[in-house]
Structure formats: C-alpha cells, structure tokens
Design an enzyme around this catalytic site. Structure first.
Site, PDB file in Angstrom:
ATOM      1  N   GLY A 179       1.081  -1.107  -0.345  1.00  0.00           N
ATOM      2  CA  GLY A 179      -0.251  -0.380   0.010  1.00  0.00           C
ATOM      3  C   GLY A 179       0.891   1.519  -0.323  1.00  0.00           C
ATOM      4  O   GLY A 179       1.020   2.466  -0.548  1.00  0.00           O
TER       5      GLY A 179
ATOM      6  N   GLU B 197      12.325   8.883 -28.646  1.00  0.00           N
ATOM      7  CA  GLU B 197      13.040   8.950 -28.875  1.00  0.00           C
ATOM      8  C   GLU B 197      13.257   7.434 -29.068  1.00  0.00           C
ATOM      9  O   GLU B 197      14.725   6.494 -29.694  1.00  0.00           O
ATOM     10  CB  GLU B 197      14.901   9.113 -27.980  1.00  0.00           C
TER      11      GLU B 197
ATOM     12  N   GLU C  40       8.706   0.168 -30.320  1.00  0.00           N
ATOM     13  CA  GLU C  40       8.578  -0.959 -31.948  1.00  0.00           C
ATOM     14  C   GLU C  40       9.854  -0.887 -32.794  1.00  0.00           C
ATOM     15  O   GLU C  40       9.711  -1.329 -33.829  1.00  0.00           O
ATOM     16  CB  GLU C  40       7.198  -0.697 -31.761  1.00  0.00           C
TER      17      GLU C  40
END
Length: 395
Positions: free
Chosen positions: A340, A363, A367
C-alpha cells in the site's frame, strides 16, 4: 570489453549521485505534483558541468567520454527524471549534434552557450502526424534566396518552454522525399516562434514539454546544419546517440526502484521477520538485480562502442528497448514490494513507475527499436561472427 571504471569515471558517478541525493531528492515529489520546472537544479547541473559533458573543452564542455555521461545520467535518473531528460536532450541531441555536424562558426556562436547551460537546447523532430515516421515532415523551410522561410508545428518537444535554441527538422523540397529534409538552428527569440501550453503528462512532469509553432520564421542560410538535404540523416545519427542517454535513464529508473525496494524489504516486517526474508519478496529482488545487471551491460556496451568510434546503431537500440522494458517491469514490482505504501507519493516508487513508461516511447518507441535491430541483423549477415570475434579480441 573491460567495464572497470577509471578513477575519473568513478568520481563523476559519485558527484552525480551526491547531487541527485542532496539537491534533487528534496522537493522532487512536490515539483512532480505541481509540474514545477527544476530551475535551481538545472542551474546547479550547469555549474557542475553536466549540461555539456562530452563537448570539447575548447567550446566550454567537459571533454568526457560517453561512459562518464551514462554514469552521471544513471545516478540522476534514480531520483529525478525530469532533470535527467533535460540533461539528456541538451547533451545527446543538441550539443552532440552541433559539435559533430556544425561548422566552426555555429559551434562558437551556439555550442559554447549550450554546453555551459547559458542556453538550453531542444530537438524539434516530432509533429502531430510525423512521430515515428520521421520522413513525413510537414514543417517546411523554403529557400528564399538569402534565407529559409520556416512554417509548421512541432509537438512533444522536451525543453520546449525553457530552451533558447531549437534544432528544427523541416522539409525543403518535398519532391526529393527524405533527401529534401534539412535541419536548422533556430533562436526562439526570432519573430514567428510561438510556444504552446505545457503538456500535463503522466510522468517526468516537471520537465517542460510543449508544442512549438513556426509562422514565417526567417532562418539565415548560415543556420542550416550540414549540406543541403542532410536533415534526415542528421536526425537518425543524433537519435542513435540519444538512445544511449534514454537507455541510461531507464537503467537509472530501474536502479532507483531497486534500491528503494531493497531498503524497504529490510526494514518492513510481516509475520515476524523482514519481508525480504520471505521468498515471495526475495525472488522479486533477485529478478530485479539480474535484469538490471543485464540492462547495464547493454547500456555500457553501447557507450563503449561509441567511445571506440565503432558503429553503435544496433547496440543503442538494443540497450534502449531492453532497459526501458526492465524499467517498466521492475518499477511495477517495486510498487508491489512496497504494498500500500507503494501506491502513495511519499515512497517515490509510484513516481518512478510513471516516469518509466515514457522511456518505452520517446526517442523511438520500442517497436521502432525492434525495426532498427532487425534491419541491422538482415543487413549484416556475419553479425554473430563479428560479435564473437569482438568479444574474444577485447576479452
């Protein structure tokens, strides 16, 4: 490759760590909550030489190697990633690009002020419809004889509101595609430069990210960087180096979350003993340490290759994609270790988790990094032989 640090590198690392812990950590939660720019911290970073670390001393820089820069960025990123991204953009994208590809007049006029922190720089590539696809520039810089006329919009610009100097990528001849793209040094005090509102972001909230508008900005011919049509190549070269900086930032984020988790696991007790002695938590710490060490090797190797003047294109993409995913994975785990308490601002790890996400995006997204890596693999048929030879040669 020998990653044993020199005395100078260790001194840089220690100086950066001390700065981060003593000057950045106090107030970092409040600055993040209020999106308050770290003015005093950036001023101190300039005085310490962190804003132009790799620049030749004849221009006022530190003349340090990439490894020293990575070590400093890593330590600052453990604490305050708004400071580290401001530092990264100024060093990796702006100063390095100017020193590597600018002429002597441009270096004397601009680089001398950028590397000392008198000016802050911004790299202006992304557009509303041209982020990952950097070839689709809609910002134009049309040759008017004695100057270029710059028009267009750039967004997601780090240092957008505080920078004096922009490196602006723009299309000068659409018929030539990416070969018609140029890059220009633009002073934000020129007529026609407008700064949009500061973005309200998930993470790195006290760094300033803005949309920039250029409306009939007259750019002198001498402010074009490199030969005609060099802009796209410039952007790709600069981003390859910049990815080392973002990889170091991600490494620092993961390292900061790990250090906080270890400290918490030693002092927080459950079922009669520190939670770090419970296998469920101990294994999380073991996985953190292992992945961070692996990321460190990739980041340090990319810096080493750059310092050795070897091709670091694939290495920097590997470092960035892996380190950013390690940062995201293990900041989430750090929150879990804290339970928590990890969900509240006081314990820092929730902020590091929010900061980690952007390292997978800016930058060059993860992918895009995989596209870069796969293309390098296909292009270099004897890649694994050359890597093996390199390891033997430098063992």
């Amino acid at each position: 490759m020998n990653f044993e640090l020199t005395e100078e590198q260790l001194a840089v690392k220690e100086a950066a760590r001390e700065f981060a812990q003593k000057q950045c950590k106090p107030g970092v939660i409040e600055r993040d909550s209020k999106m308050e720019y770290p003015t005093e911290q950036i001023k101190m970073m300039s005085e310490l030489g962190f804003m132009g670390m790799m620049v030749d001393p004849k221009y006022g820089g530190g003349g340090m190697d990439t490894m020293s820069y990575v070590l400093a960025l890593e330590e600052i990123s453990k604490v305050d990633n708004s400071c580290s991204v401001i530092m990264s953009v100024n060093n990796s994208l702006v100063c390095w690009g100017l020193e590597k590809h600018g002429n002597e007049e441009q270096k004397q006029k601009y680089l001398t002020k950028l590397c000392t922190g008198e000016y802050i720089g911004a790299f202006c590539l992304s557009e509303p419809e041209a982020g990952s696809d950097a070839t689709s520039q809609r910002t134009t810089a049309i040759d008017q004889g004695d100057h270029y006329l710059l028009n267009g919009t750039k967004n997601w610009i780090t240092n957008g509101g505080t920078s004096r100097i922009h490196l602006v990528v723009a299309q000068s001849d659409a018929s030539k595609g990416h070969r018609g793209i140029n890059v220009f040094i633009v002073d934000t005090q020129w007529d026609g430069v407008s700064i949009g509102a500061k973005e309200d972001k998930l993470g790195i909230r006290s760094s300033d990210t803005h949309t920039i508008m250029y409306n009939d900005v007259k750019v002198p011919k001498e402010n074009r960087l490199g030969p005609e049509g060099f802009g796209f190549k410039f952007a790709m070269k600069v981003l390859s180096g910049g990815r080392i900086g973002i990889a170091a930032q991600a490494l620092g984020i993961a390292g900061g979350a790990y250090e906080l988790s270890v400290a918490y696991a030693k002092e927080r007790e459950a079922f009669g003993k520190p939670i770090g002695q419970h296998q469920a938590i101990a294994f999380k710490l073991a996985d953190m340490a292992t992945d961070i060490e692996a990321a460190k090797m990739l980041v340090y190797r990319s810096a080493w290759l750059k310092d050795q003047h070897q091709d670091f294109t694939m290495a920097s993409s590997m470092a960035k994609v892996f380190a950013s995913e390690v940062a995201m994975k293990h900041t989430v785990e750090a929150v879990q270790v804290h339970g928590g308490y990890g969900f509240v601002k006081e314990y820092h790890v929730e902020r590091l988790m929010r900061d980690a996400k952007i390292t997978q995006i800016y930058e060059g997204t993860s992918e895009i990094q995989r596209i870069v890596i796969s293309r390098e693999i296909i292009k270099n048929n004897n890649l694994y032989v050359s890597v093996a030879n390199e390891q033997v040669e430098h063992a």
